[in-house]
Design an enzyme around this catalytic site. Sequence first.
Site, mmCIF file in Angstrom:
data_model
loop_
_atom_site.group_PDB
_atom_site.id
_atom_site.type_symbol
_atom_site.label_atom_id
_atom_site.label_comp_id
_atom_site.label_asym_id
_atom_site.label_seq_id
_atom_site.Cartn_x
_atom_site.Cartn_y
_atom_site.Cartn_z
ATOM 1 C CE LYS A 221 1.298 -3.008 5.648
ATOM 2 N NZ LYS A 221 0.625 -3.197 4.360
ATOM 3 N NE ARG A 260 3.435 3.090 1.413
ATOM 4 C CZ ARG A 260 3.040 3.243 2.672
ATOM 5 N NH1 ARG A 260 3.147 2.229 3.533
ATOM 6 N NH2 ARG A 260 2.541 4.390 3.086
#
Length: 279
Positions: A221, A260
Site C-alpha cells: 500500500k 491479507r
Amino acid sequence: MGVVNVTPDSFSDGGLHFERDRALEHALKLLDDGADIVDVGGESTRPGTRVGASQGNPQSPPGNPAVSEKDELDRIIPVIAALKQKRPEAVVSVDTYKSGVARAAVEAGAEIVNDVSGFLWDKQMVKTLAALKCGAVLMHTRGRPEEWAAMSPASDIVVQVKRELRDRADVALMAGVKRERIMLDPGFGFGKRMEENYPLLKRFEEFHQLRYPLLVGVSRKGFIGRALSRNGKDAPLPDRLFGTLAAETAAILKGVHIIRTHDVRACVDAARIADIVVN
C-alpha cells in the site's frame, strides 16, 4: 489470506489475472505457497474509483464508473467455481460490497464475504449476510474512493476507527449476523490520509478492545511506499515487498489473526518466525 484480483485496474496487480484460467492458476499457486484463504475480487476500490450508489451522482468527481453486478459476477463466479472444483477443501473469500454478488459467490462455494465498505455501500448486505450464515469481514472505510483525496484529517484516527467499527458491528448483530461470524479490519489506506496509517499500525493492539478477530491488509500500500521513499519519490510497487513484510510482522506481533497479502510465500515465512516470538 492470498489476494486474487480478477480486475483490469487494481492498484497492485490489475490485469495480471483478469482471465479465468490465469486467475485460477494464481489462486492455486497461492494455496501451494501456504495461503489458508483465497480472497477473490472482481472490482477495484483503489483511490479515485467510483463505487456503488456514487455512480451517476452529479456531485461525484470524474472517474471510472462502478463495475456492474453482472460484470463482477462474470469475473469472479467462474474462478470461485473452478477453484472449488480443483481444491474442494480450499477456503474462499469473496471481496465485494454488493449483496447480490455476495449471495451468488457463497452459493458458488465461498465461505467468507469480505466487504471493504463495512456493510455501508449496499443497504441489503447485512440482511444478506445474516441469511447466508457465512463468515463476514467488516472493514472500516471513511467515505468512498472518489472522496478520499479531499477528506479532512481525523483528530485521532485510531479512536475514530475503533468507535465506527464497534458501531457497525453492533448494527450487524442487531440485524442477525452472529458475533462468531464477524471479523474486523481497520482498513489501512481506505479513507485514511497517508500519515494516518502509521498510528493504526503502531497502536494496533488497541483494536483487541473490540473483542473480535482482526484482519489487516497492508500489502504494497501507498503508506509503505511513502515510508520507503528515496530522493523524494515513493517506492514503486516492486520495491515494497520488504516494507510490506515488516508491517505484516509488526501486526502479527501485535496480535492480528489474519494477514491479507499479495506475497503469500514471503509472508508465510515471516509469520512462522513472528509466531515463535508471539507464542
